[in-house]
Design an enzyme around this catalytic site. Structure first.
Site, mmCIF file in Angstrom:
data_model
loop_
_atom_site.group_PDB
_atom_site.id
_atom_site.type_symbol
_atom_site.label_atom_id
_atom_site.label_comp_id
_atom_site.label_asym_id
_atom_site.label_seq_id
_atom_site.Cartn_x
_atom_site.Cartn_y
_atom_site.Cartn_z
ATOM 1 C CE LYS A 24 -0.078 65.524 35.649
ATOM 2 N NZ LYS A 24 -1.506 65.659 35.530
ATOM 3 C CG ASN A 25 0.461 65.051 31.241
ATOM 4 O OD1 ASN A 25 -0.517 65.084 31.976
ATOM 5 N ND2 ASN A 25 1.390 65.998 31.248
ATOM 6 N NE ARG A 95 -7.548 70.520 30.659
ATOM 7 C CZ ARG A 95 -8.508 71.257 30.132
ATOM 8 N NH1 ARG A 95 -9.373 71.848 30.903
ATOM 9 N NH2 ARG A 95 -8.595 71.401 28.828
ATOM 10 C CG ASP A 119 -2.310 72.172 37.504
ATOM 11 O OD1 ASP A 119 -2.486 72.001 38.712
ATOM 12 O OD2 ASP A 119 -1.357 71.710 36.884
ATOM 13 C CG ASP A 314 3.403 70.722 31.516
ATOM 14 O OD1 ASP A 314 2.676 71.725 31.655
ATOM 15 O OD2 ASP A 314 2.943 69.577 31.403
ATOM 16 C CG MET A 336 2.153 76.987 25.539
ATOM 17 S SD MET A 336 1.791 76.327 23.925
ATOM 18 C CE MET A 336 1.444 74.640 24.329
#
Length: 432
Positions: A24-25, A95, A119, A314, A336
């Site tokens: 997805k990213n 985002r 998120d 993630d 992070m």
């Protein structure tokens, strides 16, 4: 849309083969970057999830045509685009709307964006984007919306103040259209950044240093059309390794993109979970030791996330759930994002033995027997981690706000049920 719930009957072993979705990213910046060219673009292996659907609506709203040719194939043609005011409601959903800044600035010379959503995993600053655009010759004003203007983008030697993935992607796309050579230093180098760079090369861009932290872009590029297939999602692969481990199940993850899994496999090996590689498949055998490896001298080990190529942030939530089922003690250090750890109270209520030291560190002592519970998913990755816990637990769990999981994982309950999980989605899916 009604809120989505997953009702999970835990304690079943799984087996079989599963193929990860496209990343997805990668898909989000690539869909946005398709606006750079006036020629047709065909994208394959696009994950059909809410975030990609929302971005497709957004690019249509600026005048591009975008059509799903099959479930995971998307045809985009941005013959003409206009930097009209983007729909605040659509932008607030994801985002990734910030990723439209680069291509629209390049095509139209200006763009106004409402603040992006996404998120809630702690403060996610946009300063790095602004600094990069300003160095490439744009003016940025941020009031109740973000306005970017540039008569002409020009190449520059840009040092990013943090290796932000989306800022690197935005700067990379803008640099392709800029006049002259751009150096992006301290650039993010995640697999999805590499995927975007390879897509831009397929369009005709000249880019050096893909996969390193210094990317050199020779602009302006003459861009054509392209057909491009999105890489598999390494975060989904990591989630599936965790799933196999906590359910003590043998799983084959087909077409796993093995070359991007070194740090992920190393992280799981610290938890006593060893994966085999067969061609481009990753095989997680059952009968893992599940014993946490102490550091030399018997010291408590730690697993920490860092920018790529280290263990990805993630996967921290997934690793925490996995560690609850492993024998030993480990310190989990999430560097992070400061709100990512707060879901551990749910795991504690299920029976996990975890001490949350502060917003960034948790000590996990395993193994513990998890019991089904009522949970609410705060973000995509914690939601997936809760799903792993629920599948491994004794009894039935209910996960509210499962919409969050579906923002990142395509038809995940169907695909896990095919392996032997028992997850009921409420409401049930319609046919599409």
């Amino acid at each position: 849309m009604p809120p989505i719930q997953y009702i999970v009957e835990g304690g079943h072993r799984l087996s079989g083969t599963i193929e990860p979705s496209g990343n997805k990213n990668s898909a989000l910046p690539i869909i946005a970057a398709a606006l750079l060219t006036e020629h047709p673009v065909m994208l394959d292996n696009v994950p059909r999830i809410r975030d990609t659907e929302t971005l497709v609506e957004l690019i249509r709203s600026v005048g591009a045509s975008a059509e799903w040719k099959s479930r995971n194939t998307l045809a985009i043609h941005a013959r003409e685009v206009r930097a009209a005011d983007l729909d605040p409601e659509l932008c607030a959903r994801i985002r990734a709307s910030i990723l439209l800044a680069g291509p629209l600035l390049a095509r139209c010379g200006e763009v106004a964006l409402p603040p992006p959503g996404g998120d809630v995993i702690g403060r996610r600053r946009l300063d790095t984007h602004f600094l990069a655009f300003e160095q490439l010759g744009a003016t940025v004003t941020a009031t109740h919306r973000l306005e970017f203007r540039a008569v002409r983008l020009k190449g520059a030697d840009v040092f990013l103040d943090e290796p932000s993935v989306t800022a690197t992607e935005n700067a990379l796309v803008a640099a392709v259209a800029a006049h002259g050579t751009t150096y992006l230093r301290n650039a993010a180098s995640e697999p999805h950044v590499q995927d975007l760079a390879h897509f831009l090369v397929a369009l005709g861009a000249r880019i050096e240093g893909i996969g390193t932290n210094t990317i050199i872009v020779h602009g302006p590029a003459t861009l054509g059309g392209a057909s491009y297939s999105i890489q598999p999602d390494h975060i989904e692969v990591g989630s599936l390794i965790g799933l196999a481990a906590v359910t003590r199940s043998p799983l084959r993850i087909a077409k796993a993109g093995v070359e991007h899994l070194r740090s992920i496999r190393m992280g799981f090996e610290r938890l006593g979970i060893v994966c085999g590689v067969e061609g481009d498949d990753l095989v997680v055998p059952s009968g893992q030791t599940m014993k946490i490896h102490d550091d030399f001298g018997g010291h408590v080990p730690k697993l920490e996330d860092q920018p790529w190529p280290a263990f990805p942030a993630d996967l921290m939530s997934i690793a925490i759930v996995t560690a609850t089922q492993c024998d030993g003690v480990i310190l989990m250090f999430e560097k992070m994002f400061e709100s990512r750890m707060f879901f551990v109270d749910k795991l504690i209520s299920m029976g996990a033995r975890i001490v949350l030291c502060d917003p960034h560190r948790a000590i996990v002592a395993g193994p513990s027997r998890l019991r089904g519970a009522l949970m609410t998913s705060p973000d995509i990755r914690a939601g997936m981690a809760m799903l792993l816990a629920a599948v491994a637990a004794e009894g039935t769990s209910t996960i509210n706000n499962a919409d969050q999981i579906e923002r990142g994982y395509e038809r995940i309950e169907e695909r896990l049920n095919a392996l032997g999980a028992r997850i009921t989605r409420v409401p049930a899916r319609d046919g599409h």
